[in-house]
Scaffold this motif. Structure first.
Motif, PDB file in Angstrom:
ATOM      1  N   ALA A   1       0.816  -1.211   0.000  1.00  0.00           N
ATOM      2  CA  ALA A   1       0.000   0.000   0.000  1.00  0.00           C
ATOM      3  C   ALA A   1       0.847   1.258   0.000  1.00  0.00           C
ATOM      4  N   ASP A   2       2.080   1.158   0.481  1.00  0.00           N
ATOM      5  CA  ASP A   2       2.933   2.338   0.583  1.00  0.00           C
ATOM      6  C   ASP A   2       4.069   2.329  -0.435  1.00  0.00           C
ATOM      7  N   GLN A   3       4.040   1.424  -1.390  1.00  0.00           N
ATOM      8  CA  GLN A   3       5.137   1.334  -2.342  1.00  0.00           C
ATOM      9  C   GLN A   3       5.013   2.346  -3.468  1.00  0.00           C
TER      10      GLN A   3
ATOM     11  N   GLY B   1       5.745  -6.216 -16.119  1.00  0.00           N
ATOM     12  CA  GLY B   1       7.043  -6.772 -16.465  1.00  0.00           C
ATOM     13  C   GLY B   1       7.437  -7.897 -15.536  1.00  0.00           C
ATOM     14  N   HIS B   2       8.504  -8.562 -15.913  1.00  0.00           N
ATOM     15  CA  HIS B   2       9.062  -9.674 -15.145  1.00  0.00           C
ATOM     16  C   HIS B   2      10.513  -9.292 -14.859  1.00  0.00           C
ATOM     17  N   ILE B   3      10.789  -8.858 -13.622  1.00  0.00           N
ATOM     18  CA  ILE B   3      12.060  -8.227 -13.284  1.00  0.00           C
ATOM     19  C   ILE B   3      12.983  -9.200 -12.560  1.00  0.00           C
TER      20      ILE B   3
ATOM     21  N   TYR C   1      10.958  -2.686  -8.063  1.00  0.00           N
ATOM     22  CA  TYR C   1      10.579  -4.083  -8.276  1.00  0.00           C
ATOM     23  C   TYR C   1       9.112  -4.327  -7.924  1.00  0.00           C
ATOM     24  N   HIS C   2       8.698  -3.889  -6.744  1.00  0.00           N
ATOM     25  CA  HIS C   2       7.330  -4.165  -6.300  1.00  0.00           C
ATOM     26  C   HIS C   2       6.295  -3.421  -7.139  1.00  0.00           C
TER      27      HIS C   2
ATOM     28  N   SER D   1      15.916  -5.879 -15.770  1.00  0.00           N
ATOM     29  CA  SER D   1      16.764  -6.263 -14.644  1.00  0.00           C
ATOM     30  C   SER D   1      17.187  -5.019 -13.880  1.00  0.00           C
ATOM     31  N   ILE D   2      17.395  -5.179 -12.574  1.00  0.00           N
ATOM     32  CA  ILE D   2      17.835  -4.066 -11.739  1.00  0.00           C
ATOM     33  C   ILE D   2      19.061  -4.481 -10.931  1.00  0.00           C
TER      34      ILE D   2
END
Length: 202
Positions: free
Chosen positions: A24-26, A164-166, A155-156, A130-131
């Motif tokens: 909720a806070d992301q 996406g798929h990270i 990411y989230h 990617s990260i």
């Protein structure tokens, strides 16, 4: 000095916000973050390697997949990888970035958006991006921790939308690399975010 204090306080609030892990806070785009974002400066550099992106270079592009107006090579006009020039700063683009942005502003966070030419998988599926945080040993723990928090937010937010798929990028530790060099020299929390789907050489 009152204005400086307010900006610093907003910076601390942003740090605290990035430390939160709940879904909720992301999102920094939520209504609850509106007042925070009004007091944060966000600087976009839309195209760091303009010559390479537009194919205006001093070398042949015969082996490149990109067609039309954009060839999207990672090299600049002098065939130098700008993401390996953050120590020597020999290229005009790199010098301009350091002199006019990194040394001119008190930057807290920086996201490096790149094309991902390599292919990697998570749970058997090709990633769409990617990260990676700074991995040089020359960065103090605080910027690394902030970089990881920033990576968690990215990411989230991407993962929960289904856009996406990270995965985690398998990157190097040299200070010549942007995310490492900027973090080591200026103490900036940096995050590499590579995305597949653009053009590059074979």
């Amino acid at each position: 000095m009152r204005g400086v204090g307010q900006v610093r306080e907003r910076g601390r609030q942003l740090d605290a916000d990035l430390a939160v892990r709940g879904d909720a806070d992301q999102s920094l785009g939520s209504p609850s973050k509106a007042s925070l974002l009004r007091n944060v400066n966000i600087l976009f550099i839309p195209m760091f390697n303009a010559d390479g992106a537009m194919g205006d270079v001093n070398f042949a592009l015969d082996g490149y997949l990109g067609k039309g107006e954009r060839h999207l090579t990672r090299y600049n006009a002098n065939e130098v990888d700008l993401n390996r020039d953050h120590v020597a700063k020999e290229q005009p683009e790199t010098r301009a970035l350091h002199e006019n942005v990194l040394r001119a502003y008190d930057v807290d966070y920086a996201i490096h958006l790149h094309h991902q030419g390599t292919q990697s998988r998570v749970n058997g599926d090709l990633v769409s991006g990617s990260i990676l945080y700074p991995t040089t040993p020359d960065v103090s723990p605080e910027p690394v921790e902030k970089s990881k928090r920033l990576g968690s937010v990215v990411y989230h937010n991407v993962n929960r939308t289904g856009w996406g798929h990270i995965g985690r990028y398998d990157g190097g530790s040299a200070n010549t690399i942007g995310r490492n060099g900027m973090a080591a020299e200026y103490g900036i929390a940096t995050l590499l975010f590579e995305m597949r789907g653009m053009s590059d050489h074979e």
